[in-house]
Write an enzyme that holds these catalytic residues in place. Structure first.
Site, PDB file in Angstrom:
ATOM      1  N   GLY A 145      37.171  34.897  52.916  1.00  0.00           N
ATOM      2  CA  GLY A 145      36.271  35.610  52.027  1.00  0.00           C
ATOM      3  C   GLY A 145      35.063  34.768  51.672  1.00  0.00           C
ATOM      4  N   GLY A 156      31.794  34.727  48.905  1.00  0.00           N
ATOM      5  CA  GLY A 156      31.106  35.268  47.746  1.00  0.00           C
ATOM      6  C   GLY A 156      29.927  34.398  47.382  1.00  0.00           C
ATOM      7  N   ASP A 163      35.524  41.096  36.348  1.00  0.00           N
ATOM      8  CA  ASP A 163      34.919  41.458  37.637  1.00  0.00           C
ATOM      9  C   ASP A 163      35.912  42.227  38.499  1.00  0.00           C
ATOM     10  OD1 ASP A 163      33.288  39.704  40.403  1.00  0.00           O
ATOM     11  OD2 ASP A 163      32.873  41.647  39.471  1.00  0.00           O
TER      12      ASP A 163
END
Length: 461
Positions: A16, A18, A142
């Protein structure tokens, strides 16, 4: 010069990316286990994202680790270890590796919406996780589909506490004036105001937005960031019961209460949401990858279907990355194709290879290694040449031997096939490059071991 991270862990696959962090699937060289490693995104440190100072970025990273260390729930990956002092580029967190798909990817594969049972199951589990988190007391801030992981058996994991905050107690403020914490599409209306303290009700609103999206295929408010902010603060979303007429009225009312503008009008707590949804939740059937009438579930193709159709069904799942659903199909097909009356040894071997690959991608390393070893032996004993299939099988076998610390066996396996891969597929083919990279790693380890022994003689790797 190697960093502490490189000395201890071998980064393998980027899981991932971000704006704040990168998450890698990695191998713990000391404890011999797969883990997830989170580091600070180098773009942040280089000033390529915004004007945050490195010390502020580091403070947030440390805060996330401190929050993670306090969380002990089956629905949250475990934080194993962390390096939190020193240069920001050297910091890392070591998390439990959980394999699965994000809710974002699940929605993509289901044309934007989930069947009722699956959607309520996900929301109920998330509400249960949030009830625990809010008791600590921490708010996530979030919640969004890319931060929700769903395992093969539809167990939910809540990820990324990078902007989480404590409430009800004094703590250092790590946000800047005018900075929005969260993702606009899922943010509660009160969070667009300055000087608003973090509270659990903001998470409940975000959970309502995700549930609305899972059931309707659309967000409560759409458009650019400004349009969505206006919608959250001033508009009412379309009634979910109008978009999902089969949704039980009490559940529809609960979801709309989660989306209330006024905090006081939302449900009392995440626990109350979980309790209401568990009462209505139907246990999910086999994970659904298509909802067309008469389509067999992904876990097992209907035995009455012709063999060629079942082979295509398995291949479609395999190529789409649905390894948990493809594996049982390939095991079933390989057993059938190996029967004396089938007379399709090549197809049977290919199915066995794909089943082993599925096990490897699902993290069942020991099972995959056993299956690849048996298949490699079988292919080598056949009278007819196995060709590229044997090369692929032995490549994965060598990679698994390396991963399970069978280093000498890995060198022998990969050395045996490296030239053949180059001759068959080309020196720049992905398979050849992967074997070359693995051999380089193994030979470097052998060289290091030889230097440490200071004998100059051959050292097994």
């Amino acid at each position: 010069m190697q960093t502490i991270l490189q000395d201890r862990f071998e980064l393998r696959t980027l899981l991932g990316r971000g704006s704040m962090g990168l998450v890698w699937q990695a191998w713990d060289l000391q404890l011999k286990r797969a883990v997830a490693i989170k580091i600070i995104n180098p773009e942040r440190l280089a000033g390529g994202v915004d004007d945050m100072k490195p010390q502020d970025i580091q403070a947030r990273f440390v805060r996330e680790a401190e929050v993670g260390a306090r969380l002990h729930h089956a629905g949250i990956p475990t934080l194993y270890d962390a390096l939190l002092s020193g240069s920001p580029k050297d910091l890392y967190m070591v998390w439990e590796l959980v394999l699965g798909d994000t809710l974002h990817h699940k929605l993509d594969r289901h044309s934007g919406r989930l069947p009722l049972a699956e959607a309520l199951n996900v929301t109920a589990q998330l509400a249960d996780i949030l009830a625990y988190v809010h008791e600590i007391p921490i708010v996530h801030r979030d919640l969004k589909p890319s931060n929700i992981l769903i395992t093969e058996d539809w167990q939910v994991r809540l990820l990324d506490f990078g902007v989480a905050a404590r409430f009800g107690a004094d703590h250092p403020r790590l946000t800047r004036a005018g900075e929005l914490m969260g993702t606009v599409a899922y943010m509660a209306p009160e969070l667009f105001q300055e000087h608003v303290k973090a509270a659990p009700q903001g998470d409940l609103y975000s959970l309502g937005c995700m549930t609305y999206e899972m059931l309707t295929g659309q967000l409560p408010f759409t458009g650019d960031a400004v349009a969505m902010m206006y919608g959250h603060r001033n508009a009412e979303p379309a009634a979910i019961h109008d978009l999902c007429p089969d949704l039980p009225s009490p559940v529809a009312n609960l979801i709309m209460r989660m989306l209330a503008k006024n905090i006081a009008d939302r449900p009392e707590s995440a626990r109350s949401i979980a309790d209401e949804l568990f009462a209505y939740r139907a246990a999910p059937a086999q994970p659904i990858e298509t909802t067309a009438p008469g389509t067999p579930t992904a876990g097992a193709a209907a035995p009455s279907q012709p063999l060629n159709i079942r082979l295509i069904h398995a291949l479609v799942l395999f190529d789409d990355g649905n390894y948990g659903q493809a594996r049982p199909l390939y095991l079933q097909l390989s057993a059938e194709l190996e029967q004396p009356d089938a007379q399709q040894p090549d197809e049977a071997a290919d199915c066995r290879a794909k089943a082993a690959y599925c096990a490897m991608r699902l993290g069942n390393i020991t099972q995959a290694l056993t299956e690849y070893e048996a298949l490699a032996t079988h292919l080598q004993q056949r009278e007819a040449p196995a060709g590229d299939l044997l090369l692929d099988v032995r490549l994965n076998l060598g990679l698994l031997q390396e991963q399970t610390d069978q280093l000498q066996a890995a060198v022998e396996t990969l050395s045996d096939i490296y030239k053949r891969l180059g001759a068959s597929k080309g020196s720049n083919a992905p398979e050849t490059a992967e074997a070359r990279a693995a051999l380089n790693r193994l030979l470097m380890k052998a060289s290091s071991a030889a230097k440490e022994s200071n004998t100059g003689s051959h050292v097994d790797v």
